[in-house]
Design an enzyme around this catalytic site. Structure first.
Site, PDB file in Angstrom:
ATOM      1  N   CYS A   1     -18.161   8.532  -2.260  1.00 36.62           N
ATOM      2  CA  CYS A   1     -18.267   9.633  -3.235  1.00 36.62           C
ATOM      3  C   CYS A   1     -17.875   9.383  -4.716  1.00 36.62           C
ATOM      4  O   CYS A   1     -18.411  10.430  -5.616  1.00 36.62           O
ATOM      5  CB  CYS A   1     -17.607  10.882  -2.425  1.00 36.62           C
ATOM      6  SG  CYS A   1     -18.421  11.259  -0.998  1.00 36.62           S
TER       7      CYS A   1
ATOM      8  N   ASN B   1     -23.171  18.020   0.082  1.00 36.12           N
ATOM      9  CA  ASN B   1     -22.462  16.794  -0.506  1.00 36.12           C
ATOM     10  C   ASN B   1     -23.670  15.897  -0.506  1.00 36.12           C
ATOM     11  O   ASN B   1     -23.987  15.182   0.381  1.00 36.12           O
ATOM     12  CB  ASN B   1     -21.389  16.679   0.474  1.00 36.12           C
ATOM     13  CG  ASN B   1     -20.628  15.467   0.056  1.00 36.12           C
ATOM     14  OD1 ASN B   1     -20.918  14.675  -0.966  1.00 36.12           O
ATOM     15  ND2 ASN B   1     -19.338  15.280   0.354  1.00 36.12           N
TER      16      ASN B   1
ATOM     17  N   HIS C   1     -16.900  16.317  -7.911  1.00 33.31           N
ATOM     18  CA  HIS C   1     -17.614  15.953  -6.657  1.00 33.31           C
ATOM     19  C   HIS C   1     -17.686  17.167  -5.905  1.00 33.31           C
ATOM     20  O   HIS C   1     -17.023  18.003  -5.671  1.00 33.31           O
ATOM     21  CB  HIS C   1     -17.047  14.895  -6.035  1.00 33.31           C
ATOM     22  CG  HIS C   1     -17.789  14.628  -4.635  1.00 33.31           C
ATOM     23  ND1 HIS C   1     -18.754  14.241  -4.828  1.00 33.31           N
ATOM     24  CD2 HIS C   1     -17.339  14.388  -3.481  1.00 33.31           C
ATOM     25  CE1 HIS C   1     -19.458  14.106  -3.390  1.00 33.31           C
ATOM     26  NE2 HIS C   1     -18.603  14.330  -2.838  1.00 33.31           N
TER      27      HIS C   1
HETATM   28  N1  COA Z   1     -20.077  25.325  12.819  1.00 35.42           N
HETATM   29  C1  COA Z   1     -18.963  26.234  13.352  1.00 35.42           C
HETATM   30  N2  COA Z   1     -17.837  25.687  13.851  1.00 35.42           N
HETATM   31  C2  COA Z   1     -17.316  24.536  13.466  1.00 35.42           C
HETATM   32  C3  COA Z   1     -18.210  23.692  12.560  1.00 35.42           C
HETATM   33  C4  COA Z   1     -19.442  24.184  12.333  1.00 35.42           C
HETATM   34  N3  COA Z   1     -20.127  23.306  11.583  1.00 35.42           N
HETATM   35  N4  COA Z   1     -17.490  22.612  12.380  1.00 35.42           N
HETATM   36  C5  COA Z   1     -16.536  22.549  13.038  1.00 35.42           C
HETATM   37  N5  COA Z   1     -16.279  24.021  13.601  1.00 35.42           N
HETATM   38  C6  COA Z   1     -15.411  24.564  14.326  1.00 35.42           C
HETATM   39  C7  COA Z   1     -14.113  23.625  15.032  1.00 35.42           C
HETATM   40  O1  COA Z   1     -14.718  22.887  16.140  1.00 35.42           O
HETATM   41  C8  COA Z   1     -12.742  24.296  15.011  1.00 35.42           C
HETATM   42  O2  COA Z   1     -13.092  25.102  16.306  1.00 35.42           O
HETATM   43  P1  COA Z   1     -11.854  25.084  17.223  1.00 35.42           P
HETATM   44  O3  COA Z   1     -10.945  26.050  16.208  1.00 35.42           O
HETATM   45  O4  COA Z   1     -12.164  25.962  18.190  1.00 35.42           O
HETATM   46  O5  COA Z   1     -11.104  23.922  17.664  1.00 35.42           O
HETATM   47  C9  COA Z   1     -13.035  25.147  13.854  1.00 35.42           C
HETATM   48  O6  COA Z   1     -14.344  25.272  13.569  1.00 35.42           O
HETATM   49  C10 COA Z   1     -12.042  24.910  12.802  1.00 35.42           C
HETATM   50  O7  COA Z   1     -12.462  23.431  12.494  1.00 35.42           O
HETATM   51  P2  COA Z   1     -11.512  22.717  11.205  1.00 35.42           P
HETATM   52  O8  COA Z   1     -12.009  21.470  11.205  1.00 35.42           O
HETATM   53  O9  COA Z   1     -10.190  22.836  11.555  1.00 35.42           O
HETATM   54  O10 COA Z   1     -12.086  23.572  10.011  1.00 35.42           O
HETATM   55  P3  COA Z   1     -11.539  23.416   8.459  1.00 35.42           P
HETATM   56  O11 COA Z   1     -10.984  24.822   7.985  1.00 35.42           O
HETATM   57  O12 COA Z   1     -10.553  22.350   8.373  1.00 35.42           O
HETATM   58  O13 COA Z   1     -12.961  23.104   7.787  1.00 35.42           O
HETATM   59  C11 COA Z   1     -14.160  21.336   6.920  1.00 35.42           C
HETATM   60  C12 COA Z   1     -13.567  22.054   8.021  1.00 35.42           C
HETATM   61  C13 COA Z   1     -14.729  20.083   7.074  1.00 35.42           C
HETATM   62  C14 COA Z   1     -15.128  22.352   6.112  1.00 35.42           C
HETATM   63  C15 COA Z   1     -12.980  21.176   5.851  1.00 35.42           C
HETATM   64  O14 COA Z   1     -11.956  20.565   6.596  1.00 35.42           O
HETATM   65  C16 COA Z   1     -13.235  20.162   4.978  1.00 35.42           C
HETATM   66  O15 COA Z   1     -14.161  20.630   3.860  1.00 35.42           O
HETATM   67  N6  COA Z   1     -12.537  18.959   4.589  1.00 35.42           N
HETATM   68  C17 COA Z   1     -13.164  18.064   3.544  1.00 35.42           C
HETATM   69  C18 COA Z   1     -14.208  17.574   3.896  1.00 35.42           C
HETATM   70  C19 COA Z   1     -14.738  16.607   2.730  1.00 35.42           C
HETATM   71  O16 COA Z   1     -14.331  16.862   1.506  1.00 35.42           O
HETATM   72  N7  COA Z   1     -15.560  15.625   2.980  1.00 35.42           N
HETATM   73  C20 COA Z   1     -16.081  14.700   2.164  1.00 35.42           C
HETATM   74  C21 COA Z   1     -15.214  13.980   1.328  1.00 35.42           C
HETATM   75  S1  COA Z   1     -16.089  13.144   0.282  1.00 35.42           S
END
Ligand code: COA
Length: 336
Positions: free
Chosen positions: A116, A293, A263
């Site tokens: 990224c 993204n 980004h």
């Molecule tokens: N739809 C519905 N539920 C989902 C899901 C989706 N697409 N993806 C994950 N879940 C669920 C998980 O299974 C988890 O369920 P559980 O509590 O029963 O185990 C719950 O949602 C929470 O998951 P979690 O991963 O803890 O969510 P989060 O609040 O951390 O949000 C992201 C997830 C990915 C949005 C967040 O962590 C994020 O943005 N991280 C940075 C990502 C990033 O920048 N990536 C690229 C860098 S270049």
């Protein structure tokens, strides 16, 4: 030392026509529009028609638009640097297919891998090549086709909902003395390889004979794996850090920056960064709601949209900041 500086003289972007809404994704996996919007701010993204559009096609459209914006043709450029994490082929990558489509003679081209942050890494390379006189004009492209490499099913939903396809390009040109376009003032890059496996694709993997097995394929080992919260925490720390480092190096105050382009990984990350630095929301331009993204393509797509929508005017200061797999983090400052 001469007064030779590097300027961005043209921008362009392209996204596939096929719009994939959050609602569309609910038909493929257990997710909801509410979950996706709440966590990431994304409403829709673009996906290529599989088998019909290649990464080089996307890059070609964006490059032609950037060249046209610069008043140049393909024959005027001296080198292509293309940033991607979703190469058209493992080797030779994507840039060579763009090279063929553009019809640029035998100038050099290369793929640069910094995920990224790939665009800002490539921009620093172009800036250096131009300022040192190696080349007069470099085409810098960020291009991703994510949709064919994510798991569009419940197992892969944490990553699959976040990514979209797209391409962005800029032309970087030399000027001796009189400014020619938007001057690149400063670019700062960083990496921390010890976190490489926090956001990566493990297979195919050249450490292993055959690189892939049927079992690994069935287990979904070819899809991206991400520790979302760990990535989030590092992004909101590293992005302000490198942005301030860049402004400091250019002796520019935060309040003097007219537009911030972050980004487009997650709207919440960008809101968090802006709030922590007390940047007013109207100074931040995002397009993640519409495109998701697009990794290396996100920042050049923002540049192209911001100029065309009148968000970025001549003489204004624009700061670009990214964080991504590697880990990598980077920031650049341009006087538009
Ligand atoms: N739809 C519905 N539920 C989902 C899901 C989706 N697409 N993806 C994950 N879940 C669920 C998980 O299974 C988890 O369920 P559980 O509590 O029963 O185990 C719950 O949602 C929470 O998951 P979690 O991963 O803890 O969510 P989060 O609040 O951390 O949000 C992201 C997830 C990915 C949005 C967040 O962590 C994020 O943005 N991280 C940075 C990502 C990033 O920048 N990536 C690229 C860098 S270049």
């Amino acid at each position: 030392m001469t007064d030779r500086r590097a300027h961005i003289t043209g921008t362009g972007m392209y996204v596939p026509e096929r719009v994939v809404t959050n609602e569309d994704l609910t038909k493929l996996m257990d997710t909801s529009d509410e979950w996706i919007q709440q966590r990431s701010g994304i409403r829709e993204r673009r996906h290529v028609e599989p088998g019909e559009e290649t990464p080089a096609d996307l890059a070609l459209h964006a490059s032609r638009r950037a060249l046209e914006d610069a008043g140049l043709g393909p024959g005027d450029i001296d080198c292509i640097v293309l940033a991607t994490l979703s190469a058209q082929a493992d080797f030779p990558g994507t840039s060579f297919f763009l090279h063929e489509r553009l019809g640029v003679g035998d100038i050099p081209c290369m793929d640069l891998r910094a995920q990224c942050c790939g665009f800002l890494y490539s921009l620093q390379m172009a800036d250096s090549l131009v300022r040192t006189g190696v080349y007069g004009r470099v085409l810098v492209v960020g291009c991703e086709v994510h949709s064919t490499g994510i798991e569009l099913a419940t197992r892969g939903r944490d990553v699959a909902v976040l990514f979209g396809d797209g391409a962005g390009a800029v032309v970087v040109e030399a000027s001796d003395g009189a400014p020619k376009g938007s001057e690149i003032l400063e670019i700062r890059l960083h990496a921390e390889g010890r976190h490489a496996k926090k956001l990566w694709v493990e297979y195919p993997n050249s450490c292993f004979p055959g690189r892939l097995t049927h079992e690994l394929l069935d287990a979904g080992a070819i899809y991206p794996k991400m520790e979302g919260r760990f990535v989030f925490k590092h992004a909101v720390t590293r992005m302000p850090e490198v942005l301030l480092e860049t402004l400091n190096a250019a002796s520019v105050k935060l309040e003097d920056v007219d537009l911030f382009l972050f980004h487009q990984a997650n709207l919440r990350i960008n809101e968090f960064v802006a709030k922590s630095l007390e940047i007013p929301p109207e100074k931040v331009f995002n397009n993640i709601e519409r495109y998701g993204n697009c990794s290396a393509a996100s920042i050049p797509m923002l540049l192209a949209e911001a100029t065309r929508q009148g968000r970025l005017a001549k003489g204004q200061l624009v700061a670009m900041t990214a964080f991504g797999s590697g880990f990598t983090w980077a920031s650049g400052l341009v006087r538009w």
